[in-house]
Design a protein around this motif. Structure first.
Motif, short mmCIF file in Angstrom:
data_model
loop_
_atom_site.label_atom_id
_atom_site.label_comp_id
_atom_site.label_asym_id
_atom_site.label_seq_id
_atom_site.Cartn_x
_atom_site.Cartn_y
_atom_site.Cartn_z
N GLY A 58 -0.19 3.31 3.92
CA GLY A 58 -0.21 1.93 3.45
C GLY A 58 -1.55 1.29 3.75
O GLY A 58 -1.60 0.19 4.31
N CYS A 59 -2.63 1.96 3.35
CA CYS A 59 -3.98 1.57 3.79
C CYS A 59 -4.49 0.30 3.12
O CYS A 59 -5.51 -0.25 3.52
CB CYS A 59 -4.96 2.71 3.54
N GLY A 60 -3.82 -0.17 2.07
CA GLY A 60 -4.24 -1.42 1.42
C GLY A 60 -5.63 -1.31 0.83
O GLY A 60 -5.95 -0.38 0.09
N ARG A 61 -6.51 -2.25 1.20
CA ARG A 61 -7.86 -2.27 0.66
C ARG A 61 -8.81 -1.35 1.41
O ARG A 61 -9.99 -1.27 1.08
CB ARG A 61 -8.40 -3.70 0.70
N PHE A 101 -4.86 -1.22 -5.34
CA PHE A 101 -5.53 -0.80 -4.12
C PHE A 101 -6.12 0.60 -4.28
O PHE A 101 -7.24 0.87 -3.82
CB PHE A 101 -4.56 -0.83 -2.93
N VAL A 102 -5.38 1.47 -4.92
CA VAL A 102 -5.87 2.84 -5.13
C VAL A 102 -7.15 2.82 -5.97
O VAL A 102 -8.14 3.49 -5.64
CB VAL A 102 -4.79 3.70 -5.81
N ALA A 103 -7.15 2.05 -7.04
CA ALA A 103 -8.33 1.96 -7.89
C ALA A 103 -9.51 1.38 -7.12
O ALA A 103 -10.66 1.83 -7.26
CB ALA A 103 -8.03 1.11 -9.12
N GLU A 111 -2.34 8.44 -3.95
CA GLU A 111 -1.39 7.47 -4.49
C GLU A 111 0.02 8.06 -4.39
O GLU A 111 0.43 8.87 -5.22
CB GLU A 111 -1.74 7.12 -5.94
N GLN A 112 0.72 7.65 -3.35
CA GLN A 112 2.05 8.20 -3.09
C GLN A 112 2.78 7.31 -2.11
O GLN A 112 2.16 6.54 -1.36
CB GLN A 112 1.93 9.63 -2.53
#
Length: 396
Positions: A210-213, A236-238, A249-250
């Motif tokens: 859940g790393c966010g930004r 956030f992934v992008a 992304e999971q």
């Protein structure tokens, strides 16, 4: 004067009789006093030549007496003209000085007004920059670009028949990227997560669930630590991919469960567990104990329900929150999963200016301090748990 005559300063002609110019005209046009500036002085007609000197003196005096009224009137008119000129020049100088003083005052007022306007514009520009940054325009544009990509064709849904329930309309998703920037600004998150760098500095492989930004991932990368993030929010992934940060992304729990045992020696779960149901939380802590290497560290940060402000006010600002987790509960789950050296660190204190003022002394002071601890306690906390190192086998 006799010596000056003897030295020949005065000649025998009438033209040699001086018209005296008094000094005030040359001294800043001082008009004080009633003395004339220009006067005709016939008594100065004198000759010191031997033998004929008295005759010349008599002739001079007679001629000067004859010319007295003409020359005296001319001297008075000249004196009056000089005085009028002097008065006009003095008035002009006073007017110019007043004009210069007025212009200097106006210039000083203009400078002060411009400095005030500059300060106001600077504050407005700063506020506008913050508002523009809060809009997260690049991230929203990236989201729009992804949404405009053609989606795979799907079979048309069957039409509702009479008596059948109509399909539920789609609900717009929460713009979590903008939401986070509004209520958890990136710079403040980056600053708070600096405390974890020392714990993770020598780790071989770290995963931020859940790393966010990616504030922590960016700091770990700068420190030379091999780390990657797991995030389910596409925005956030992008954002992380654009920054060149490794991200998967999971779902966080699914990803952790799919890792091999000992794949990582550092796991960070920051502001994730409050989004999970109780069963998923228990499963996450247990899987973390299985996937860490011996001696690995687990860091779990979440809002602190010991503070009424955090647990009863701020917690409910995020509509995706499920329930707060008490520090003792999280520490117990880590202990049950086999972790030891479990530490609870309370973080994000409320500034004293936002608390109730404490009286100087007396029982009321103690009561107010206790009330401040209950209302305005630490807003977050972190449980830091370490997996025991492997036991060395001993031979008999």
């Amino acid at each position: 004067m006799a010596r000056e005559r003897a030295a020949g300063k005065y000649g025998d002609g009438i033209a040699d009789v001086p018209l005296e110019v008094l000094p005030p005209l040359s001294r800043a046009f001082d008009l004080d006093g009633d003395a004339s500036r220009i006067r005709f002085r016939p008594e100065l007609g004198f000759s010191s030549k031997p033998v004929i000197g008295p005759v010349i003196t008599l002739v001079k005096k007679v001629l000067l007496r004859l010319l007295f009224f003409v020359l005296d009137d001319l001297a008075q008119q000249s004196d009056a003209a000089v005085q009028r000129l002097q008065s006009a020049l003095s008035a002009e100088i006073a007017a110019r000085e007043a004009e210069v003083a007025a212009r200097e005052a106006a210039m000083a007022a203009e400078i002060a007004a411009r400095e005030g306007l500059q300060a106001t514009l600077g504050a407005d520009v700063g506020a506008l920059s913050q508002r523009i940054a809060g809009l997260a325009i690049p991230e929203r544009l990236a989201r729009l670009e992804r949404e405009r990509r053609p989606a795979p064709r799907q079979a048309a849904a069957p039409q509702a028949t009479d008596g059948a329930a109509a399909p539920t309309p789609s609900v717009p998703e929460l713009d979590y990227l903008v939401f986070e920037e509004r209520f958890r600004p990136q710079e403040s998150v980056r600053e708070r997560q600096q405390i974890y760098l020392e714990l993770l500095r020598d780790r071989r492989r770290v995963v931020d669930l859940g790393c966010g930004r990616g504030e922590l991932l960016d700091a770990l990368r700068a420190g030379g630590v091999s780390a990657y993030g797991v995030e389910i929010e596409p925005d956030f992934v992008a954002l992380l991919e654009e920054a060149g940060i490794e991200v998967v992304e999971q779902d966080a729990v699914e990803h952790l469960a799919g890792l091999e045992a000992g794949a990582v020696d550092g796991i960070v779960v920051s502001h994730v567990v409050e989004h999970l149901p109780a069963a998923a939380l228990v499963h996450l802590i247990g899987v973390a104990g299985d996937k860490l290497t011996d001696g690995g560290v687990l860091i779990v940060e979440t809002p602190n329900p010991e503070s009424l402000l955090a647990g009863s006010v701020n917690f409910h600002r995020d509509p995706t929150h499920v329930r707060p987790v008490h520090p003792d509960t999280l520490a117990f789950l880590c202990e049950s999963a086999g972790f030891n050296e479990i530490e609870i660190r309370r973080l994000s204190p409320v500034p004293p200016r936002h608390m109730l003022p404490v009286p100087a002394e007396g029982d009321l002071s103690r009561i107010v301090m206790q009330l401040n601890d209950l209302l305005y306690g630490y807003q977050d906390y972190a449980v830091i748990a370490r997996k025991p190192p492997a036991q060395r086998e001993t031979t008999a």
